[in-house]
Design a protein around this motif. Structure first.
Motif: not given
Length: 201
Positions: A33, A133-137, A166, A168-171
């Motif tokens: 992070p 930011f919520g999570h990422a894969e 990568r 990335a998704y918001s919360d």
């Protein structure tokens, strides 16, 4: 994090491509992070290693989403998205192409469409527009390069690339940013970091 080390070639053709010296760049998975939040992941980490980094913006503008990008952004394949593509070099050797893909329905007409590098960072620009930011894969795939990738990265015939996607998704679960990094395989190593406290022998 990204860790860059220059090492000597090993017999035969130079692994660095077209007679160039070999350069090994560390691309840690998952991305830390603190490193992800820096103005430039590549520039910050390579400078720590005493290697001369450089980056060049190749393209900023609309582009039709390939299947894997469309899936990550949850749009139909072929939908126009915003692409921000740059090439990174270490000690003058091209090592990776990184393209940020963003949905035009979320970011069209915003400062993220401006040409050139964003200040202080793309991450800050996304947050300034209200996304958290919520999570990422992250997904890693080894494959032959496209002709354009081989030319941009100065790859020798038969060299492969490693593609890291990568998403990335918001919360609230909105797909905000997809980063596709195409790495010259012979110039990278990929340490995999286990979450602290979750290791098992």
């Amino acid at each position: 994090m990204t860790d860059v080390t220059a090492v000597g070639g090993v017999g035969g053709a130079s692994p660095g491509g077209r007679g160039e010296p070999r350069v090994l760049v560390r691309r840690t998975l998952p991305t830390e992070p603190a490193v992800r939040g820096s103005a430039s992941l590549f520039m910050a980490e390579s400078e720590r290693q005493g290697v001369r980094p450089s980056r060049r913006m190749l393209y900023v503008g609309p582009e039709r989403a390939a299947d894997h990008v469309a899936a990550a952004l949850r749009v139909e394949p072929g939908t126009e998205v915003l692409a921000r593509r740059k090439m990174m070099s270490a000690d003058g050797v091209p090592v990776r192409i990184a393209t940020s893909y963003l949905r035009l329905d979320l970011f069209g007409g915003t400062p993220l469409t401006d040409p050139g590098f964003l200040r202080p960072s793309l991450q800050a620009g996304i947050e300034a527009l209200g996304h958290r930011f919520g999570h990422a894969e992250e997904y890693l795939v080894a494959r032959p390069p496209t002709p354009s990738e081989a030319e941009t990265l100065h790859l020798d015939p038969g060299e492969w690339v490693v593609q890291i996607l990568r998403a990335a998704y918001s919360d609230d679960g909105t797909p905000v940013h997809t980063l596709e990094t195409v790495c010259a395989a012979s110039r990278h190593v990929f340490p995999i970091a286990q979450v602290t406290g979750a290791d098992e022998f």
